[in-house]
Motif scaffolding. Structure first.
Motif, mmCIF file in Angstrom:
data_model
loop_
_atom_site.group_PDB
_atom_site.id
_atom_site.type_symbol
_atom_site.label_atom_id
_atom_site.label_comp_id
_atom_site.label_asym_id
_atom_site.label_seq_id
_atom_site.Cartn_x
_atom_site.Cartn_y
_atom_site.Cartn_z
ATOM 1 N N SER A 270 0.806 -1.258 0.103
ATOM 2 C CA SER A 270 -0.010 0.012 -0.145
ATOM 3 C C SER A 270 0.848 1.187 0.078
ATOM 4 O O SER A 270 0.131 2.371 -0.256
ATOM 5 C CB SER A 270 -1.076 0.136 1.214
ATOM 6 O OG SER A 270 -0.176 -0.259 2.462
ATOM 7 N N THR B 196 4.365 -14.576 9.394
ATOM 8 C CA THR B 196 2.821 -14.195 9.222
ATOM 9 C C THR B 196 2.363 -15.434 9.647
ATOM 10 O O THR B 196 1.265 -15.102 10.417
ATOM 11 C CB THR B 196 2.723 -13.843 7.759
ATOM 12 O OG1 THR B 196 3.284 -12.706 7.393
ATOM 13 C CG2 THR B 196 1.321 -13.520 7.726
ATOM 14 N N VAL C 9 -0.949 -6.821 9.533
ATOM 15 C CA VAL C 9 -0.499 -5.519 8.500
ATOM 16 C C VAL C 9 0.809 -5.097 9.048
ATOM 17 O O VAL C 9 1.173 -5.327 10.251
ATOM 18 C CB VAL C 9 -1.604 -4.460 9.195
ATOM 19 C CG1 VAL C 9 -1.134 -2.930 8.703
ATOM 20 C CG2 VAL C 9 -3.242 -4.636 8.606
ATOM 21 N N LEU C 10 1.650 -4.985 8.188
ATOM 22 C CA LEU C 10 2.958 -4.344 8.483
ATOM 23 C C LEU C 10 3.088 -2.766 8.481
ATOM 24 O O LEU C 10 2.459 -2.257 7.439
ATOM 25 C CB LEU C 10 3.732 -4.758 7.376
ATOM 26 C CG LEU C 10 3.710 -6.488 7.251
ATOM 27 C CD1 LEU C 10 4.770 -6.793 5.965
ATOM 28 C CD2 LEU C 10 4.458 -7.003 8.641
ATOM 29 N N LYS C 11 3.670 -2.453 9.643
ATOM 30 C CA LYS C 11 3.877 -0.846 9.558
ATOM 31 C C LYS C 11 5.246 -0.213 9.715
ATOM 32 O O LYS C 11 5.877 -1.315 10.086
ATOM 33 C CB LYS C 11 3.050 -0.302 10.983
ATOM 34 C CG LYS C 11 1.404 -0.689 10.533
ATOM 35 C CD LYS C 11 0.913 0.297 11.684
ATOM 36 C CE LYS C 11 -0.644 0.266 11.545
ATOM 37 N NZ LYS C 11 -1.498 1.286 12.243
ATOM 38 N N ASN C 12 5.595 0.821 9.173
ATOM 39 C CA ASN C 12 6.770 1.282 9.131
ATOM 40 C C ASN C 12 7.046 1.952 10.582
ATOM 41 O O ASN C 12 6.146 2.150 11.407
ATOM 42 C CB ASN C 12 7.072 2.461 8.079
ATOM 43 C CG ASN C 12 8.425 2.483 7.664
ATOM 44 O OD1 ASN C 12 9.505 2.107 8.791
ATOM 45 N ND2 ASN C 12 8.994 3.172 6.504
ATOM 46 N N ARG D 226 3.096 4.316 9.518
ATOM 47 C CA ARG D 226 2.454 4.320 8.267
ATOM 48 C C ARG D 226 2.240 2.770 8.062
ATOM 49 O O ARG D 226 3.046 2.001 7.984
ATOM 50 C CB ARG D 226 3.399 4.900 7.132
ATOM 51 C CG ARG D 226 2.552 4.910 5.929
ATOM 52 C CD ARG D 226 3.527 5.748 4.801
ATOM 53 N NE ARG D 226 2.852 5.968 3.702
ATOM 54 C CZ ARG D 226 3.241 6.375 2.451
ATOM 55 N NH1 ARG D 226 4.446 6.954 2.481
ATOM 56 N NH2 ARG D 226 2.711 6.335 1.410
ATOM 57 N N THR D 227 0.975 2.388 7.262
ATOM 58 C CA THR D 227 0.895 1.040 6.819
ATOM 59 C C THR D 227 1.560 0.769 5.577
ATOM 60 O O THR D 227 1.275 1.648 4.593
ATOM 61 C CB THR D 227 -0.381 0.821 6.832
ATOM 62 O OG1 THR D 227 -1.122 0.870 8.204
ATOM 63 C CG2 THR D 227 -0.896 -0.528 6.185
ATOM 64 N N GLN E 156 -0.332 -5.397 3.858
ATOM 65 C CA GLN E 156 -1.083 -6.340 4.635
ATOM 66 C C GLN E 156 -0.728 -7.912 3.767
ATOM 67 O O GLN E 156 -0.414 -7.780 2.577
ATOM 68 C CB GLN E 156 -2.378 -6.201 4.501
ATOM 69 C CG GLN E 156 -3.123 -7.387 5.046
ATOM 70 C CD GLN E 156 -4.641 -6.983 5.176
ATOM 71 O OE1 GLN E 156 -5.306 -6.246 4.717
ATOM 72 N NE2 GLN E 156 -5.264 -8.123 5.965
ATOM 73 N N GLU F 223 -0.823 -6.549 13.909
ATOM 74 C CA GLU F 223 -0.039 -5.248 13.460
ATOM 75 C C GLU F 223 1.395 -5.701 14.131
ATOM 76 O O GLU F 223 1.351 -5.629 15.280
ATOM 77 C CB GLU F 223 -0.769 -3.979 14.009
ATOM 78 C CG GLU F 223 -1.987 -3.540 13.250
ATOM 79 C CD GLU F 223 -2.281 -2.246 13.596
ATOM 80 O OE1 GLU F 223 -1.683 -1.546 14.334
ATOM 81 O OE2 GLU F 223 -3.595 -2.009 13.248
ATOM 82 N N THR G 241 5.428 -3.894 13.637
ATOM 83 C CA THR G 241 5.973 -2.655 12.895
ATOM 84 C C THR G 241 7.619 -3.097 12.838
ATOM 85 O O THR G 241 8.069 -3.820 13.685
ATOM 86 C CB THR G 241 6.076 -1.497 14.234
ATOM 87 O OG1 THR G 241 4.621 -1.244 14.201
ATOM 88 C CG2 THR G 241 6.835 -0.602 13.710
#
Length: 415
Positions: free
Chosen positions: A326, A345, A353-356, A360-361, A364, A388, A390
């Motif tokens: 995304s 995963t 959901v992977l976030k920085n 920020r996403t 997924q 989630e 990070t």
């Protein structure tokens, strides 16, 4: 033979056979002695014997023989042939040189009756009266597969394997293109796991095998390794798990496929190229673009970069992980944590959901197993809420001059 009780599921015992009449006689006699009170039949799938097997007149269990041509050792195709001719709700695969004890069918069928996703492996005792050490250790480490994970396909053996007919057909049966000794059960188990199977080792489903385990049959190491290497190479092309294949090689079906968003063309100039390159640096990863943009020409010769809608997409659906990107991001080269999280995963429920680090996403990720189970178990929403996690990801917000990106120089140094 026990009186039939139709309230129990019907069972078809599928026996791959090749020129072992004496062993088949012992197996059929053992089926007559089963304590299972449901309907029981046997399908003998002959893998091209010179003389077809004979069914002794004294055998009471209904037996059918189906045959295929001798085109090499094709146990996978033989099992499929037998399953296609079977009428039972449950399929019990037993090798022709294996003798099930009286409670074998009752024990093997019980978990499948409770759970149609159950894939049950019995206990095959060899000439020394024991299972191989590697299997005994596996049962102990996984609590008889109650704690199975995405590496437990290595413990499923087709010599004593039971599952529902519906689930067998859902996963497509055994891979009939596998020719040669071994491997077809692990490949089948891999697809079963990704389709949502519940692996179960049933200690009480005991069958006796008069010969040694494979590891004890060969005195010549080179000959043994040559046979095993054929199996390993065949599995590497079919099983995407890192335990089955080298990370340095390219394969038709990857372990991870990264799906670019439909609006990726709005990213700053040059960024899509950089993101593709960043993902191709990860082991066993392919990239799927929603359309043929300017950057497609750069990767035209790279089989790991696909265009959505192409014939390759059916292959991409077999990847263990699907990552829907995304944001213009990829794992940082100096920090592999981001990609490790992708491969973790499944341990996080298969939906992440992977976030920085900035919140920020970026993507997924879903596992094949999660997607398979989502069609039934998660329709009510249970289990569908992603976890989630990070990590630090390389994100791009400014245009990129590819000349400098490829050469590794800083634009501030250029006048």
């Amino acid at each position: 033979m026990a009186k039939t009780t139709h309230s129990l599921p019907s069972v078809s015992v599928v026996v791959p056979y090749f020129e072992n009449q004496e062993g088949l006689n012992r197996l059929l006699e053992a089926l007559d002695a089963q304590t299972y009170s449901g309907r029981l039949e046997c399908i003998v799938a002959d893998d091209g014997s010179m003389q077809p097997p004979l069914i002794p007149e004294r055998i009471e269990t209904p037996v059918r023989i189906v045959r295929q041509e001798n085109r090499g050792f094709r146990a996978a195709a033989a099992r499929n042939l037998g399953a296609a001719a079977a009428s039972g709700e449950i399929l019990a695969f037993i090798d022709g040189d294996t003798v099930p004890r009286p409670d074998y069918v009752s024990s093997a069928v019980a978990p499948v009756k409770k759970d149609p996703l159950a894939v049950v492996v019995g206990t095959r005792l060899h000439s020394d009266g024991q299972e191989p050490l590697w299997l005994r250790e596996a049962w102990q480490a996984t609590d008889d597969l109650l704690d199975a994970d995405d590496s437990s396909w290595r413990f499923i053996i087709s010599a004593v394997l039971t599952c529902s007919r519906a689930f067998f057909e859902r996963v497509g049966g055994f891979d009939a293109t596998i020719v040669g000794y071994g491997g077809e059960d692990w490949e089948f188990a891999w697809r079963c796991w990704n389709a949502g199977a519940q692996f179960i080792h049933q200690p009480s489903a005991i069958a006796d095998h008069p010969e040694n385990d494979w590891g004890a049959r060969h005195e010549d190491k080179e000959q043994a390794y040559a046979q095993k290497n054929v199996e390993t190479r065949a599995l590497a092309r079919r099983v995407t798990h890192p335990l089955a294949r080298p990370s340095q090689a390219f394969f038709e079906v990857p372990d991870t496929v990264v799906l670019f968003p439909a609006d990726y063309s709005t990213w700053p100039v040059g960024v899509a190229d950089a993101v593709i390159i960043g993902w191709l640096a990860q082991p066993d990863t392919h990239v799927v673009l929603p359309g043929e943009g300017e950057e497609a020409g750069l990767f035209a010769a790279d089989p790991r970069v696909k265009i959505k809608g192409s014939d390759d997409m059916k292959l991409m659906e077999r990847a263990r992980f699907q990552m829907r990107l995304s944001a213009p991001a990829h794992p940082e080269a100096e920090d592999a944590q981001g990609f490790v999280l992708v491969r973790d995963t499944e341990g996080l429920g298969g939906n992440v959901v992977l976030k920085n680090h900035n919140g920020r996403t970026v993507a997924q990720v879903t596992s094949a197993r999660f997607r398979a189970l989502a069609t039934t178990h998660y329709q009510s929403g249970e289990g569908a809420i992603p976890a989630e996690v990070t990590a630090r990801w390389q994100e791009y917000e400014e245009p990129i001059r590819l000349e400098g990106f490829f050469a590794g120089w800083d634009e501030s140094d250029v006048h």
